[in-house]
Write a protein that holds these residues in place. Structure first.
Motif, short mmCIF file in Angstrom:
data_model
loop_
_atom_site.label_atom_id
_atom_site.label_comp_id
_atom_site.label_asym_id
_atom_site.label_seq_id
_atom_site.Cartn_x
_atom_site.Cartn_y
_atom_site.Cartn_z
N ILE A 10 93.26 -60.97 -12.37
CA ILE A 10 92.42 -60.82 -13.57
C ILE A 10 92.91 -59.65 -14.42
N LEU A 11 94.20 -59.38 -14.37
CA LEU A 11 94.75 -58.24 -15.08
C LEU A 11 94.51 -58.32 -16.58
N THR A 12 94.71 -59.49 -17.17
CA THR A 12 94.53 -59.63 -18.62
C THR A 12 93.09 -59.32 -19.04
N SER A 13 92.14 -59.88 -18.34
CA SER A 13 90.74 -59.65 -18.71
C SER A 13 90.33 -58.21 -18.44
N GLU A 14 90.90 -57.59 -17.41
CA GLU A 14 90.59 -56.20 -17.12
C GLU A 14 91.15 -55.26 -18.19
N LEU A 15 92.33 -55.58 -18.71
CA LEU A 15 92.88 -54.78 -19.80
C LEU A 15 91.98 -54.87 -21.03
N SER A 16 91.51 -56.07 -21.32
CA SER A 16 90.61 -56.25 -22.47
C SER A 16 89.30 -55.50 -22.26
N ARG A 17 88.77 -55.56 -21.04
CA ARG A 17 87.52 -54.87 -20.74
C ARG A 17 87.67 -53.36 -20.86
N LEU A 18 88.74 -52.83 -20.28
CA LEU A 18 88.95 -51.39 -20.32
C LEU A 18 89.20 -50.90 -21.74
N ALA B 270 87.96 -52.29 -24.44
CA ALA B 270 86.68 -52.35 -25.14
C ALA B 270 85.75 -51.22 -24.72
N GLU B 271 85.77 -50.89 -23.42
CA GLU B 271 84.83 -49.90 -22.90
C GLU B 271 85.30 -48.47 -23.10
N THR B 272 86.62 -48.23 -23.04
CA THR B 272 87.12 -46.86 -23.09
C THR B 272 87.98 -46.57 -24.32
N GLY B 273 88.39 -47.61 -25.04
CA GLY B 273 89.26 -47.41 -26.19
C GLY B 273 90.72 -47.23 -25.84
N ALA B 274 91.06 -47.36 -24.56
CA ALA B 274 92.43 -47.17 -24.12
C ALA B 274 93.33 -48.33 -24.56
N MET B 275 94.50 -48.00 -25.08
CA MET B 275 95.43 -49.00 -25.59
C MET B 275 96.45 -49.38 -24.50
N PRO B 276 96.60 -50.67 -24.18
CA PRO B 276 97.61 -51.06 -23.18
C PRO B 276 99.03 -50.85 -23.72
N ILE B 277 99.91 -50.39 -22.88
CA ILE B 277 101.31 -50.28 -23.26
C ILE B 277 101.92 -51.69 -23.27
N GLU B 278 102.91 -51.90 -24.12
CA GLU B 278 103.42 -53.25 -24.37
C GLU B 278 103.88 -53.96 -23.08
N GLY B 279 104.70 -53.28 -22.29
CA GLY B 279 105.24 -53.92 -21.09
C GLY B 279 104.17 -54.39 -20.13
#
Length: 231
Positions: free
Chosen positions: A197-205, A207-216
């Motif tokens: 569930i990595l993709t959904s967890e990145l979206s959740r985090l 949304a909740e924390t404002g943290a931007m995922p790194i591209e890779g």
């Protein structure tokens, strides 16, 4: 053919061109030299002079690490990125990975990344990966694979990394109470995330924390999601 070459030349940007010699055919691009414009302790801004595939000399501004020569000599890259795969004998079908959340001044916000770090002089990529994993997450593991050199943002920097996959046995005594030991300039929040569930967890985090995922990391998550959907 000549028609194709001339068409490409006419549509190409002239920005950065320092030579307009006649073109007789496509050739391999090559670096002709570098000039340092400015530098700090960690970074150097350089102007690269190169010849493009049409024989024209051009200029390109590049950011490079001042530690590059030392790390390249032993590992072939600037840094390592670690994909940690956490497994437990009690749940062999479940696999987690580790993400680090930290503030990155260049983007002015926190980011979500895989553990990573520079290769020290004389280190192999594998040794650097295990050291960085221990420092940033507290976990120890076993290296199962190491990639070749991977570019990061080739329009901006010559930085390259190797992706090191590390298997982590969470049942091992040394991993029962992992303790982070980051540098004094780092403040890292550790995230345990199921890979399924990595993709959904990145979206959740995000949304909740404002943290931007790194591209890779995001590309890995999307690729994993697509692979699971194909099965």
């Amino acid at each position: 053919n000549r028609t194709f070459i001339m068409s490409a030349l006419n549509s190409a940007s002239s920005a950065g061109s320092i030579s307009s010699s006649p073109v007789t055919g496509v050739q391999k691009s090559e670096i002709l030299g570098r000039t340092e414009v400015a530098s700090t302790r960690w970074l150097s801004l350089q102007t690269v002079r190169y010849r493009d595939q049409f024989g024209r000399e051009r200029l390109w501004d590049v950011c490079t690490r001042t530690t590059r020569d030392a790390s390249i000599s032993s590992s072939g890259v600037d840094a390592v990125v670690i994909l940690a795969l956490l497994r437990s004998a009690s749940k062999p079908q479940d696999v987690d990975t580790l993400l680090v959340q930290q503030f990155r001044p260049p983007v002015g916000r926190e980011t979500l990344e895989l553990p990573a770090g520079l290769v020290d002089e004389g280190e192999s990529p594998e040794t650097a990966a295990l050291r960085e994993l221990k420092e940033e997450t507290g976990y120890t593991g076993t290296v199962t694979s190491c990639s070749g050199a991977i570019c990061m943002s080739p329009g901006l920097t010559d930085e390259s990394v190797k992706l090191v996959v590390v298997e982590v046995d969470v049942d091992a005594p040394e991993n029962l109470n992992p303790i982070q030991a980051p540098d004094d300039t780092e403040s890292i929040i550790l995230r345990h995330v199921p890979v399924k569930i990595l993709t959904s967890e990145l979206s959740r985090l995000e949304a909740e924390t404002g943290a931007m995922p790194i591209e890779g990391l995001y590309l890995f998550a999307i690729g994993l999601q697509m692979g699971l959907a194909i099965q």
